[in-house]
Design a protein around this motif. Sequence first.
Motif, short mmCIF file in Angstrom:
data_model
loop_
_atom_site.label_atom_id
_atom_site.label_comp_id
_atom_site.label_asym_id
_atom_site.label_seq_id
_atom_site.Cartn_x
_atom_site.Cartn_y
_atom_site.Cartn_z
N LEU A 40 39.79 70.87 3.52
CA LEU A 40 38.85 69.56 3.97
C LEU A 40 37.70 69.82 3.09
O LEU A 40 36.99 70.94 3.13
CB LEU A 40 38.69 70.11 5.29
CG LEU A 40 37.52 69.10 6.08
CD1 LEU A 40 38.18 67.84 6.27
CD2 LEU A 40 37.16 69.56 7.54
N TRP A 50 46.81 60.18 6.29
CA TRP A 50 47.14 61.00 5.30
C TRP A 50 48.14 60.19 4.34
O TRP A 50 48.91 60.69 3.65
CB TRP A 50 47.56 62.41 5.55
CG TRP A 50 46.34 63.10 5.96
CD1 TRP A 50 45.48 63.89 5.12
CD2 TRP A 50 45.87 63.21 7.44
NE1 TRP A 50 44.45 64.45 6.11
CE2 TRP A 50 44.79 63.95 7.17
CE3 TRP A 50 46.05 62.59 8.65
CZ2 TRP A 50 43.89 64.07 8.65
CZ3 TRP A 50 45.51 62.98 9.81
CH2 TRP A 50 44.48 63.82 9.70
N ARG A 89 49.88 63.30 15.85
CA ARG A 89 49.24 63.68 14.63
C ARG A 89 50.04 63.47 13.29
O ARG A 89 50.48 64.26 12.54
CB ARG A 89 49.26 65.40 14.59
CG ARG A 89 48.26 65.90 15.75
CD ARG A 89 47.76 67.08 15.63
NE ARG A 89 48.75 68.13 15.70
CZ ARG A 89 49.38 68.89 14.67
NH1 ARG A 89 48.95 68.57 13.47
NH2 ARG A 89 50.34 69.75 14.94
N THR A 143 49.33 64.69 9.56
CA THR A 143 47.99 65.83 9.56
C THR A 143 48.70 67.08 9.05
O THR A 143 49.66 67.66 9.61
CB THR A 143 47.78 66.07 11.00
OG1 THR A 143 47.27 64.70 11.75
CG2 THR A 143 46.20 66.82 10.73
N PRO A 144 48.25 67.30 7.91
CA PRO A 144 48.59 68.94 7.21
C PRO A 144 48.22 69.83 8.38
O PRO A 144 47.01 69.99 8.77
CB PRO A 144 47.65 68.85 6.21
CG PRO A 144 47.33 67.54 5.68
CD PRO A 144 47.16 66.99 6.98
N ALA A 145 49.39 70.49 8.58
CA ALA A 145 48.92 71.58 10.03
C ALA A 145 47.96 72.55 9.42
O ALA A 145 47.46 73.10 10.42
CB ALA A 145 50.26 72.19 10.23
N ALA A 146 47.86 72.93 8.28
CA ALA A 146 46.95 74.15 7.83
C ALA A 146 45.64 73.44 7.43
O ALA A 146 44.89 74.20 6.72
CB ALA A 146 47.48 74.86 6.69
N LEU A 147 45.51 72.23 7.66
CA LEU A 147 44.00 71.85 7.29
C LEU A 147 42.87 72.37 7.51
O LEU A 147 42.76 72.83 8.73
CB LEU A 147 43.99 70.10 7.65
CG LEU A 147 42.60 69.52 7.20
CD1 LEU A 147 42.49 69.51 5.61
CD2 LEU A 147 42.75 67.89 7.61
N GLY A 148 41.99 72.85 6.76
CA GLY A 148 40.97 73.48 6.91
C GLY A 148 41.12 74.95 7.24
O GLY A 148 40.11 75.82 7.46
N VAL A 149 42.34 75.44 7.16
CA VAL A 149 42.33 77.14 7.40
C VAL A 149 42.45 77.62 5.98
O VAL A 149 43.44 77.40 5.26
CB VAL A 149 43.58 77.28 8.20
CG1 VAL A 149 43.84 78.69 8.69
CG2 VAL A 149 43.56 76.53 9.38
#
Lengths: 396, 320
Positions: B36, B246, B304, B307-313
């Motif tokens: 992100l 997205w 969702r 939505t990329p599940a790992a977004l921001g992680v």
Amino acid sequence: MSSRVSALRSVRIERRLDIPRWLAWVVPVASLVLALIIAGVVLAATGHNPVSAYRQMFQAAVTAKGGLTATFVYSTPMLFTGLAAAIAFRMRTWNIGGEGQLYMGAVAASGAGLALASWPRPLLVLAMMVAGVAGGALWAVIPGILRAYFRTNEILVSLMLNYVAGYFMYYLIYDSTSYWRDLSTPSARVFPTGKNLAAAANWPVFTAGSFVLPFGFVVGAVLAIGLWFLVRSTRYGFEMRVIGDARAAAEYAGIRTKRKIVSVMAVSGLAAGLGGASQIGDFGHVLDPRGLQQAGYGYTGIVVGALALYNPLAVIISSLFIGALSNSGNALQGPSFPAGLVGTMQGIILFCVLGGEILTRYRVTRRLPGATTHLAARPPASEVPRDGVSATEVAR
Amino acid sequence: MNRNIVIALIVTAIGNGTPLVLAGLGELLAERSGVLNLGVEGMMLMGAVSGFTVSQKLGGPAALVLLAALLGAAAAGAVMALIHAFLSITVRVNQIVSGLALTIFAGTAGLSSYVGQVWKVGGIHGLHQYKAVDLFGLKNLPIVGPIVFHEDPLVYFSVILVAVAMWYLFRTRTGLYLRSVGESPAAADAMGINVTRYRYAHTVLGGALAGLGGAYFTLALAPFWTDGLTAGDGWIAIALVIFAFWRPDLLLLGAYLFGAFVALGPTLQARGIHALPSEFFSAVPYVMTVVVLVAASTGWAKRRLGTPAALGVPYSREGG
């Protein structure tokens, strides 16, 4: 050669289980120093002498006549917006709407100051403060409620509301015959300005020789101490910290996270709104949309809060640093002093603080060669979500 | 008469929407990889000022100068994104604060303003500009002529880019890998995909596109530079990525829709229609963004989509 390799091998990077007290000081201070060095390289690369630029800046912010007073003038709004950022970010609620909340606080406080001009001064000042608090808090509650109950991304909502609040101020002064606008003279009808507040609405100042301390800074400092106590020593603050560090754990523990998000957003907005009231009562005495918007105190508050590592008490100190930086930047504005240097330096400071954060999470240790080494098996639960936002937080 | 208003509105909407398409597409690719980047506004401003500076200072044939300006803008955006990539992928700091830091660093009162002053490009009229071309000589066709066949080259470029991005994301192996990196970096890593490389590449590519989006302001819309020129478009681009679930095709649609909202006020006022104050129309895109975000976060959208599940992680094998 082989001894060097084994010496390197004996260096281990491992997770810290707790943050030592001294690091909480070293990281921000080292960040400031590193930022000065990096910005110095930028200055030198673009044909400016960094040493003389910094000397000029120090003189303008501290030793020049009225310099220290001006630094406090710049620091006062940043103290409020810094607190707004610190309190929300501590709970990983990303209120970047401090800017708009400050505007709404200023609108409400100037409205109260105009409407209640006949009141005795202490009551009038208090009324302006209450109005500023209400204006900022209500504006912040909008993204708070949307976040808590609709899972809407509060970063973007709070930011969009900054622009909406900005246009609202412009409408009040430039494009309407609102209560805030001065319509008493023909020239004011052609060149729109806000109504000036009565002298009774001017907030008091404390003077010591040539140094003048604005009332707003004292209010901000009291608020900082109050918020520090709230975060550190109350159930409310404990729940905040649990939500911030381990959202899932907070839900399992039965903490009502939705209400908490709304109320923390309100507290955050309250601080920014009070900053808006202080802009009117301490300094402007009139609603000046253009001036407020150009200052961008809300955004600077994020730098102030981050530099304080989101500790409300430390915001007092970091607001003075960033205030001094802004003061010197504005005082030296001109063809020989690069515009944009202040923002660039603020950005570098933030980058350095962020980079320094890794030192608070990991440590470098040396082990004897051959000794059994292993990484800390699992990070403590409270550390896990520190690294990022959950996907759902961003998406919804 | 009314038809003319609508056509003018659509033409302006495409002009307003194109920087959003470019910057939004960049953010979309970065987010698909799980990063992100809230620094879009700063990257756009750096692209705008860098592109404009190159177009002012470089001599030669206009087409080459403009091309070099675009490259300069993309490079400036990419370098800005690289800072964020390093901090968020390698150092693994909080991506939200890092992105904010990038916007403050490069933004209105930051490096973009500094660059503008060092090169003295503020407040002057540009020498070169991408102008609308008469595609296939069809610009005089009724209705579709001015809308489809009379745009500047960057508009056509951005539309082609959206098509390429659709193909890349959903029809190529690399695109599939990219999406898996954003969904489940651990699984991707186990498959032998280099998570770090994918994230770096797409964050930097995203920055380059944001730089181009900013350059659209100074090289096509109106050839001049002033501090804070993009006026929040970087933030709207981020919101559009969510709005578009997205997907590049929906992003294009959303960007033009927002462009139309921005254009509504000035278009009506230019024709002497003063039904509402101009501030109302100026605020509409921002209010619309909020409404769209709320809508996208409720109802059927709750699944969702995309939505990329790992977004921001941040990802590390260590598992922290």
